[in-house]
Design a protein around this motif. Structure first.
Motif, PDB file in Angstrom:
ATOM      1  N   HIS A 265       0.880  -1.262   0.002  1.00 29.66           N
ATOM      2  CA  HIS A 265       0.109   0.092  -0.095  1.00 29.66           C
ATOM      3  C   HIS A 265       0.759   1.215  -0.084  1.00 29.66           C
ATOM      4  N   LEU A 266       0.642   2.374  -0.800  1.00 26.67           N
ATOM      5  CA  LEU A 266       1.305   3.434  -1.021  1.00 26.67           C
ATOM      6  C   LEU A 266       1.073   4.542   0.024  1.00 26.67           C
ATOM      7  N   ILE A 267       2.126   4.943   0.631  1.00 26.08           N
ATOM      8  CA  ILE A 267       2.099   6.107   1.675  1.00 26.08           C
ATOM      9  C   ILE A 267       3.148   7.125   1.284  1.00 26.08           C
ATOM     10  N   ARG A 268       2.486   8.303   1.251  1.00 25.40           N
ATOM     11  CA  ARG A 268       3.554   9.419   0.777  1.00 25.40           C
ATOM     12  C   ARG A 268       4.548   9.814   1.942  1.00 25.40           C
ATOM     13  N   LYS A 269       5.672  10.280   1.095  1.00 25.41           N
ATOM     14  CA  LYS A 269       6.787  10.766   2.006  1.00 25.41           C
ATOM     15  C   LYS A 269       6.257  11.976   2.929  1.00 25.41           C
ATOM     16  N   ILE A 270       7.055  12.353   3.905  1.00 28.58           N
ATOM     17  CA  ILE A 270       6.757  13.509   4.738  1.00 28.58           C
ATOM     18  C   ILE A 270       7.065  14.803   3.823  1.00 28.58           C
ATOM     19  N   SER A 271       8.082  14.877   3.192  1.00 31.12           N
ATOM     20  CA  SER A 271       8.609  15.845   2.275  1.00 31.12           C
ATOM     21  C   SER A 271       7.634  16.161   1.133  1.00 31.12           C
ATOM     22  N   GLU A 272       6.836  15.293   0.697  1.00 26.32           N
ATOM     23  CA  GLU A 272       5.874  15.668  -0.386  1.00 26.32           C
ATOM     24  C   GLU A 272       4.622  16.342   0.027  1.00 26.32           C
ATOM     25  N   GLY A 273       4.455  16.463   1.523  1.00 26.83           N
ATOM     26  CA  GLY A 273       3.458  17.369   1.915  1.00 26.83           C
ATOM     27  C   GLY A 273       2.095  16.633   1.860  1.00 26.83           C
ATOM     28  N   ALA A 274       2.066  15.401   1.354  1.00 30.72           N
ATOM     29  CA  ALA A 274       0.703  15.053   1.469  1.00 30.72           C
ATOM     30  C   ALA A 274       0.150  14.432   2.723  1.00 30.72           C
ATOM     31  N   ARG A 275      -1.168  14.418   2.865  1.00 30.81           N
ATOM     32  CA  ARG A 275      -1.721  13.731   4.156  1.00 30.81           C
ATOM     33  C   ARG A 275      -2.813  12.656   4.152  1.00 30.81           C
ATOM     34  N   PRO A 276      -2.898  11.491   4.590  1.00 27.95           N
ATOM     35  CA  PRO A 276      -1.964  11.379   5.811  1.00 27.95           C
ATOM     36  C   PRO A 276      -0.747  10.563   5.513  1.00 27.95           C
ATOM     37  N   ASN A 277       0.340  11.119   6.211  1.00 25.41           N
ATOM     38  CA  ASN A 277       1.609  10.519   6.121  1.00 25.41           C
ATOM     39  C   ASN A 277       1.979   9.574   7.229  1.00 25.41           C
ATOM     40  N   ILE A 278       3.106   8.930   7.217  1.00 27.02           N
ATOM     41  CA  ILE A 278       3.466   8.030   7.986  1.00 27.02           C
ATOM     42  C   ILE A 278       3.420   8.379   9.559  1.00 27.02           C
TER      43      ILE A 278
END
Length: 322
Positions: A265-278
Motif C-alpha cells: 500500500h502506497l504512503i506518501r513521504k513526509i517531504s511530499e506534503g500529502a496527508r495522511p503520511n507515516i
C-alpha cells in the motif's frame, strides 16, 4: 583536487602532500562493510585454553558490541569458520600467556576472518556466556589467576547445550524524546536481557519481550529500505504479506516490490506534503511495526522524525537488514 589511482599513486601523493616519513607516519583505515562480528570468550591457565562460548552478532560489524543483539551458539557461520575462530583464539591466548579470561572480537567477511581486537581480561559477555552454558567462568578464572591450572580444577570445555541464547540490549531512548535511535560505534545501551529456547526465532522473541517490545503477529507494517538494502526488500515484504500483515511503502519501494509481484500500500513521504503520511498513521495508532534501514540520520530528517515518533509511541522498530 588531484585524482589518485592505485595504492602506489596514493603513497606518492600522501608523501608529497603531507610529508610522510618514519617520524610522521599516516594510518589509513579501510571500513569492512557488511561483515559478521563474532565475540569469542576463552579461558587460559598460561598453557591450556578452553573456549567458553562463541557469540554471533545479529547486527553487522560497525555497531558497538554492547549495542548488538547476539546469539550463542553461532546461527549462520559455517562449521569450518567456527573451528578456525576457536583455533585462532586459542593460539592468541597461549602466545599472550593469559591467565584467566580473554575476549576476542572477530569479523567474518566472505569467509575471511579479521581480528578487531583482543582483550586479555574478562568482558561484559562473560556473565551471559556463563549463564548460557551453566559454567561459573568468572569463579574459575579467579582461581587460575591465583595459580591453579585447568587440569587441577578438572575444567572441561562445555559443548553447546541444544538451546539458543539471545542477548538483547536495553536502550534508554524513551527518556530522550526526539533523539535519533540509529546505532553506531558508540555504545548507547544501559543493560541487556537474555532469551533462551530450542528455537532461535522464539528465543529472539523472548528477548524482545523482556525489553518490553512485543512483536506483533498481525496488523500494519511500514517498510522503508535504503538503496543498498533493496535486494533484501522483496523476501522480507513477501514474508510479511504471507503472514497476513498489511505492508505500507513509499513510491520507490512500492515500485520495486511490484516488480517482484509483491503488492503493498502506497504512503506518501513526509517531504511530499500529502496527508495522511507515516507520522499521521503512527500518531493514530495505525502502525504496528516499522522496518527502516536508514539513508540519513539525525532528528531533523524525515527518517529521524519517524524513528523518534516510533520510540515515543512504543512501536517495535528494526533498523538493520540482518
Amino acid at each position: 583536487m588531484e585524482i589518485v589511482h592505485g595504492e602506489e599513486d596514493l603513497a606518492v601523493y600522501m608523501d608529497a602532500a603531507i610529508g610522510v616519513s618514519n617520524d610522521s607516519p599516516v594510518l589509513l583505515d579501510r571500513f569492512l562493510d557488511l561483515a559478521t562480528e563474532v565475540d569469542v570468550d576463552a579461558i587460559c591457565d598460561g598453557e591450556r585454553v578452553l573456549i567458553g562460548g562463541i557469540m554471533e552478532h545479529i547486527e553487522q560489524a560497525g555497531i558497538h558490541s554492547g549495542d548488538s543483539s547476539c546469539v550463542l551458539p553461532p546461527y549462520s557461520l559455517p562449521r569450518s569458520i567456527v573451528k578456525e575462530l576457536k583455533r585462532q583464539a586459542c593460539a592468541m591466548a597461549v602466545h599472550l600467556k593469559v591467565r584467566g579470561l580473554m575476549n576476542v572480537q572477530f569479523a567474518v567477511k566472505d569467509e575471511t576472518i579479521y581480528v578487531i581486537e583482543v582483550n586479555p581480561r574478562a568482558s561484559r559477555t562473560v556473565p551471559f556466556v556463563a549463564k548460557a552454558k551453566g559454567v561459573q567462568w568468572s569463579k574459575i578464572a579467579a582461581k587460575l589467576m591465583m595459580g591453579a591450572s585447568l587440569t587441577e580444577l578438572s575444567v572441561v570445555e562445555v559443548p553447546d547445550t541444544g538451546f539458543f541464547a539471545v542477548k538483547e540490549p536495553v536502550f534508554p531512548f524513551e527518556k530522550f524524546p526526539g533523539v535519533d535511535v540509529i546505532l553506531g560505534p558508540e555504545m548507547r545501551s544501559t543493560g541487556e536481557v537474555m532469551g533462551m529456547d530450542r528455537s532461535l526465532p522464539i528465543a529472539l522473541a523472548k528477548a524482545k519481550m523482556a525489553v518490553g517490545r512485543m512483536l506483533p503477529t498481525s496488523g500494519n507494517v511500514f517498510l522503508s529500505i535504503r538503496d543498498s538494502d533493496k535486494q533484501h526488500a522483496a523476501p522480507v515484504a513477501r514474508s510479511l504479506v504471507s503472514m497476513g500483515f498489511t505492508v505500507f511503502t513509499t513510491s520507490g519501494t512500492r515500485k520495486l516490490l511490484a516488480s517482484h509481484s509483491v503488492d503493498t500500500h502506497l504512503i506518501r513521504k513526509i517531504s511530499e506534503g500529502a496527508r495522511p503520511n507515516i507520522l499521521d498513521k503512527i500518531a493514530n495508532g495505525e502502525i504496528d511495526l516499522i522496518i527502516n534501514t536508514p539513508t540519513r540520520t539525525g532528528g531533523q530528517t524525515d527518517e529521524g522524525q519517524i524513528r523518534a515518533m516510533a520510540v515515543e509511541s512504543r512501536i517495535p522498530m528494526i533498523t538493520t537488514v540482518t
